[in-house]
Design a protein around this motif. Structure first.
Motif, PDB file in Angstrom:
ATOM      1  N   THR A  52     -11.747   5.163  -5.440  1.00 36.61           N
ATOM      2  CA  THR A  52     -10.957   3.931  -5.341  1.00 36.61           C
ATOM      3  C   THR A  52     -11.830   2.705  -5.621  1.00 36.61           C
ATOM      4  O   THR A  52     -11.397   1.757  -6.297  1.00 36.61           O
ATOM      5  CB  THR A  52     -10.298   3.834  -3.950  1.00 36.61           C
ATOM      6  OG1 THR A  52      -9.348   4.904  -3.831  1.00 36.61           O
ATOM      7  CG2 THR A  52      -9.571   2.501  -3.761  1.00 36.61           C
ATOM      8  N   ASP A 173      -4.370   5.451  -9.084  1.00 36.33           N
ATOM      9  CA  ASP A 173      -5.129   5.994  -7.950  1.00 36.33           C
ATOM     10  C   ASP A 173      -4.285   7.007  -7.189  1.00 36.33           C
ATOM     11  O   ASP A 173      -3.398   6.643  -6.422  1.00 36.33           O
ATOM     12  CB  ASP A 173      -5.568   4.849  -7.025  1.00 36.33           C
ATOM     13  CG  ASP A 173      -6.720   5.264  -6.113  1.00 36.33           C
ATOM     14  OD1 ASP A 173      -7.063   6.474  -6.100  1.00 36.33           O
ATOM     15  OD2 ASP A 173      -7.269   4.398  -5.420  1.00 36.33           O
ATOM     16  N   GLU A 174      -4.560   8.270  -7.394  1.00 39.52           N
ATOM     17  CA  GLU A 174      -3.824   9.370  -6.768  1.00 39.52           C
ATOM     18  C   GLU A 174      -2.316   9.207  -6.921  1.00 39.52           C
ATOM     19  O   GLU A 174      -1.562   9.248  -5.930  1.00 39.52           O
ATOM     20  CB  GLU A 174      -4.225   9.496  -5.290  1.00 39.52           C
ATOM     21  CG  GLU A 174      -5.749   9.585  -5.127  1.00 39.52           C
ATOM     22  CD  GLU A 174      -6.187  10.232  -3.825  1.00 39.52           C
ATOM     23  OE1 GLU A 174      -5.401  11.011  -3.268  1.00 39.52           O
ATOM     24  OE2 GLU A 174      -7.315   9.972  -3.384  1.00 39.52           O
TER      25      GLU A 174
HETATM   26 MG    MG Z   1      -9.377   6.603  -2.722  1.00 33.98          MG
END
Ligand code: MG
Ligand code: ADP
Length: 260
Positions: A52, A173-174
């Motif tokens: 991140t 992000d994910e």
């Molecule tokens: Mg993360």
């Protein structure tokens, strides 16, 4: 579409120190990274490895402690907060795990809001927003509220929002972490399509090895350092032989022996 082989985003020697005093953490310890246009690159690594933080720096949300980022030929070096924000608005689209849609707005209004933040005029926004929703296959849900949508549909709206205004890179992000397997795969396939069809550079953090089939490149990060890189060549993933991908890596990555 003609393939351009120079990176759309380049990060050199990225170091990032977070926190203060005894709680200080070196989240990134010298990361070099290129994102190619027209490709989907997956970023994998354990929790706390710096994924991140890296996305935030690549997307001009965070300033690196050391090192530089260049997006579409423009460097972040020496930019103040306003300069960083400008680069981000012009060139970066984000997709988050939790979708981050405004619940009181319809799908198309969510996309139009993003266009407004990018400085697109109100007269152009409706058509551009409709185009973005069409690109993710959601034209028929344009006037629906996110609260009436499945997780998969919400993430497609979020991808439309990231796409709107034609940023050079999409950072996700994910994006599949909150979705079931089927919807997760569909979202990853869509991100791969976005890269190929529009020539954007797409970088997505994922833990799901089933989504690797959509990747052009895979980067593995551990403890703030990139420890593995693989790319698809003639349909097969390649790997630098000295690199450990961990036991959870898929067979095609563990056993490949060609240097990426
Ligand atoms: Mg993360
Ligand atoms: P990942 O996304 O791979 O899980 P992160 O980039 O979120 O990892 O975090 C990398 C490291 O930096 C972790 O050790 C995390 O605890 C630390 N970290 C993240 N944000 C902060 C912060 N605001 N202050 C201090 N440490 C942080």
């Amino acid at each position: 579409m003609t393939q351009d082989f120079s990176p759309i985003l380049e990060a050199k020697g990225i170091v990032k120190t977070l926190g203060a005093g005894a709680a200080q953490v070196q989240a990134l310890k010298g990361v070099n990274f290129d994102l190619m246009p027209g490709e989907l690159t997956l970023l994998m690594g354990p929790s706390g490895s710096g994924k991140t933080t890296l996305l935030s720096i690549l997307g001009c949300i965070l300033t690196p402690t050391d090192g530089s980022v260049q997006i579409a030929g423009r460097s972040t070096e020496g930019l103040n907060a306003e300069g960083m924000a400008d680069l981000r608005r012009r060139h970066v689209g984000f997709v988050f795990q939790a979708y981050n849609l405004v619940p009181t707005l319809t799908a198309i209004e969510n996309v139009m809001l993003a266009l407004d933040l990018r400085g697109v005029s109100l007269s152009d926004a409706p058509d551009l927003a409709a185009e973005a929703l069409e690109a993710v296959g959601l034209s028929h849900r344009a006037d629906a509220s996110p609260s009436k949508m499945s997780g998969g549909a919400k993430q497609r709206v979020a991808i439309a929002r990231a796409l709107a205004g034609s940023p050079s890179v999409i950072l996700a992000d994910e994006p599949t972490a909150a979705l079931d397997a089927q919807n997760g795969m569909a979202v990853m396939e869509l991100l791969a399509e976005v890269a190929k069809d529009t020539g954007r550079g797409v970088l997505a953090v994922t833990h799901d090895h089933r989504t690797l089939e959509y990747a052009d490149r895979i980067i593995r990060i551990e403890d703030g350092r990139i420890v593995g890189r693989a790319r698809r060549r003639d349909g097969e993933m390649t790997e630098a032989p000295s690199v450990s991908w961990g036991t959870a890596a898929p067979a095609e990555v563990r056993h490949a022996s060609v240097i990426a």
